[in-house]
Design a protein around this motif. Sequence first.
Motif, PDB file in Angstrom:
ATOM      1  N   ASP A  33       0.817  -1.212   0.000  1.00 39.79           N
ATOM      2  CA  ASP A  33       0.000   0.000   0.000  1.00 39.79           C
ATOM      3  C   ASP A  33       0.846   1.254   0.000  1.00 39.79           C
ATOM      4  O   ASP A  33       1.768   1.401   0.777  1.00 39.79           O
ATOM      5  N   THR A 159       3.919   2.771   4.203  1.00 37.45           N
ATOM      6  CA  THR A 159       4.167   2.761   5.645  1.00 37.45           C
ATOM      7  C   THR A 159       4.461   1.374   6.178  1.00 37.45           C
ATOM      8  O   THR A 159       5.045   1.233   7.237  1.00 37.45           O
TER       9      THR A 159
ATOM     10  N   VAL B  37      -6.252   8.102   3.415  1.00 38.01           N
ATOM     11  CA  VAL B  37      -5.922   6.985   2.549  1.00 38.01           C
ATOM     12  C   VAL B  37      -5.601   5.781   3.419  1.00 38.01           C
ATOM     13  O   VAL B  37      -4.777   5.875   4.315  1.00 38.01           O
ATOM     14  N   ASP B  39      -3.601   2.849   4.613  1.00 40.46           N
ATOM     15  CA  ASP B  39      -2.242   2.480   4.257  1.00 40.46           C
ATOM     16  C   ASP B  39      -1.896   1.063   4.658  1.00 40.46           C
ATOM     17  O   ASP B  39      -0.807   0.598   4.435  1.00 40.46           O
ATOM     18  N   ASP B  40      -2.782   0.342   5.310  1.00 34.25           N
ATOM     19  CA  ASP B  40      -2.735  -1.112   5.307  1.00 34.25           C
ATOM     20  C   ASP B  40      -4.119  -1.547   5.764  1.00 34.25           C
ATOM     21  O   ASP B  40      -4.892  -0.742   6.228  1.00 34.25           O
ATOM     22  N   PRO B  41      -4.414  -2.823   5.593  1.00 27.66           N
ATOM     23  CA  PRO B  41      -5.809  -3.202   5.809  1.00 27.66           C
ATOM     24  C   PRO B  41      -6.309  -2.827   7.207  1.00 27.66           C
ATOM     25  O   PRO B  41      -7.474  -2.524   7.395  1.00 27.66           O
ATOM     26  N   ARG B  43      -5.124  -0.317   9.169  1.00 24.37           N
ATOM     27  CA  ARG B  43      -4.675   0.981   9.663  1.00 24.37           C
ATOM     28  C   ARG B  43      -5.095   2.064   8.681  1.00 24.37           C
ATOM     29  O   ARG B  43      -4.869   1.955   7.488  1.00 24.37           O
ATOM     30  N   LYS B  45      -4.674   6.081   7.923  1.00 16.64           N
ATOM     31  CA  LYS B  45      -3.916   7.272   8.290  1.00 16.64           C
ATOM     32  C   LYS B  45      -4.762   8.513   8.006  1.00 16.64           C
ATOM     33  O   LYS B  45      -5.282   8.658   6.909  1.00 16.64           O
ATOM     34  N   SER B  63      -0.573  11.668  12.900  1.00 16.18           N
ATOM     35  CA  SER B  63       0.735  11.940  13.496  1.00 16.18           C
ATOM     36  C   SER B  63       1.109  13.408  13.411  1.00 16.18           C
ATOM     37  O   SER B  63       0.544  14.161  12.634  1.00 16.18           O
TER      38      SER B  63
END
Lengths: 396, 195
Positions: A33, A159, B37, B39-41, B43, B45, B63
């Motif tokens: 991602d 990330t 967006v 940024d992993d399934p 999580r 951001k 952040s």
Amino acid sequence: MRVDVRALGACNRLAERGAKQAAGALSDLTGTDLAVEVTGASVASGEDLAESFAGRESIGVSVGLRGGLDGEAVLAFDAVNADALLSLLPGGQSMERSAVTEVGNIALGGFLDGWANYLGKAIDMSPPRYFEADGAAVLPDGALAGDGVFLFESRLDATTTDLDFSIYMLPDSGPFRDLIVGKTAPAATAGGEANGGTESTAVSYESLSTFSSLAKQGSANAADNIAMMTGLETSVDVSRLRFVPLADVPAEVGTEPHAGTVFELQGEPSGYLAILFEESSAAAVADAMLPMEPDEPLGDMAQNALCELGNVMTSGFIDGWANVLGTSITHSPPEFVHDIGASTISPLVAKLSERQDYGFVIDTAIQTEGIQARCDVYALPDERELARALDRLSES
Amino acid sequence: MTRSLSDDRPDEPADRTESGGDAVADAEPAAVTGGAVPDDPGRIKVGVGEFAVTSDDAVLTTSGLGSCVAVALVDERAGVRGLLHAMLPAGEGRTTAVSRPAKYVDTGIDSLIGALDDAGADPRRLEARVAGGAEMLDLTDAVGPRNVERVGEVLDAAGVPVVASDVGDAVGRTVRFGPDGRLVVRAADGFERAI
């Protein structure tokens, strides 16, 4: 010829849209991602851009444009980053060419779709052609000949893995410039809520190029001042004027701890200037400036040293601008900051955001020989005051 | 779609190594999502001036909070959470508040509550946790505290109780808002606490 900086904002959104589509395509291709962290527009002379691409290898695609926009647009990756990214592909490096071509096509397509809609005219795009280019050869044909070029740069960040890289979109400057001017010249003087009704944010394209050189001059002055003060050979690494959404600036600084100084500028233009070092760089610079090793790496002695350094750098910056702009600019005493990078800059961004959505950021990396240290300078001027000063410059 | 592909080819630039011409067949752009967006399934951001809502196990993160403020809202019974990262106190009446409501505390909280409602939360059951609003600099006049004050007013008006907060001081923060409904606040020195 006049460019409305707010129209540049609209362009930037189109570029960001293209970048998001590229990120989506890359995420699908690599299974990793990716998010677009920042998209900024640079206005620079072809010569400056050639310099900033010097020594870099790029891969990418170029398309020819006909119709609503004529010319050429290029999407490029730094070759060194592209390798890391493409190694994530199931087919490995052998996939490189088709993957780059596909991603380039999608990103440029997204960018140009936006433009076509904006213009209400179709833009014919020739099939994408893959290229590998050394240095300035990545720039579109018209870039070096003309008096300036627009470069849209998006930083993408994964990330979950340690990968972050930039993609560049380079519409050929001539037609693109005409477009901004033709489309927005009336809007530029029409006013609006954010510009206080009567003040214009339109500036001549030539003075934007001038301001871009100013950024460079300011950085060189700052480096000279450091050299004089410390006796250490100091060089300016990169210096470019970028136009970015203010809300993206904290993400650009990042979440690593930073230390440095911030200043408020008064005069024309007013605004803020932040000089930020990564923690280890800040400590190394302070150490080099102090007669003896400080008790703690970023304690009182180091803070004083960094404030003093910030003072001479800031003076170097604003003296150069004030001379060229024919204005008077003063700066506040330095305020030392040491925290999460993004957090240190967020109040400055918030303050400016009360009046504007975009800011000019001057990226400067100043490198001091003998010590491993670099810093980034974020100069955030008030866009209306900057436009006014630049305008006067173009009239004189 | 107004753009179209043609067979036209521009002249060959002199010093590029070119190859191909093999156009990728009308590749459809991936869907563009506004705002945050994933940024992993697990999580999501949330950037500056954005908010995000989830009704599954995703962790919402934001952040680099300085003077900005993070507002985390949860309806535990519905299992719906949302996180806002606002930059300035008041957006009402500003045109930019229409295009980017999450930039401001007031319009951002209204939009977030609306989105939570749409995702199945009951606005009357929402609880709030607040972090950020630091006074990072003497140079800028108290943006952080004004943000915090405005959060209190807007949540009060919306009838949403603030159950915990970690605000003020001169410290940057990063937060994550997990499925347990707690807001984990991490400071620059690495110190972490769940509120």
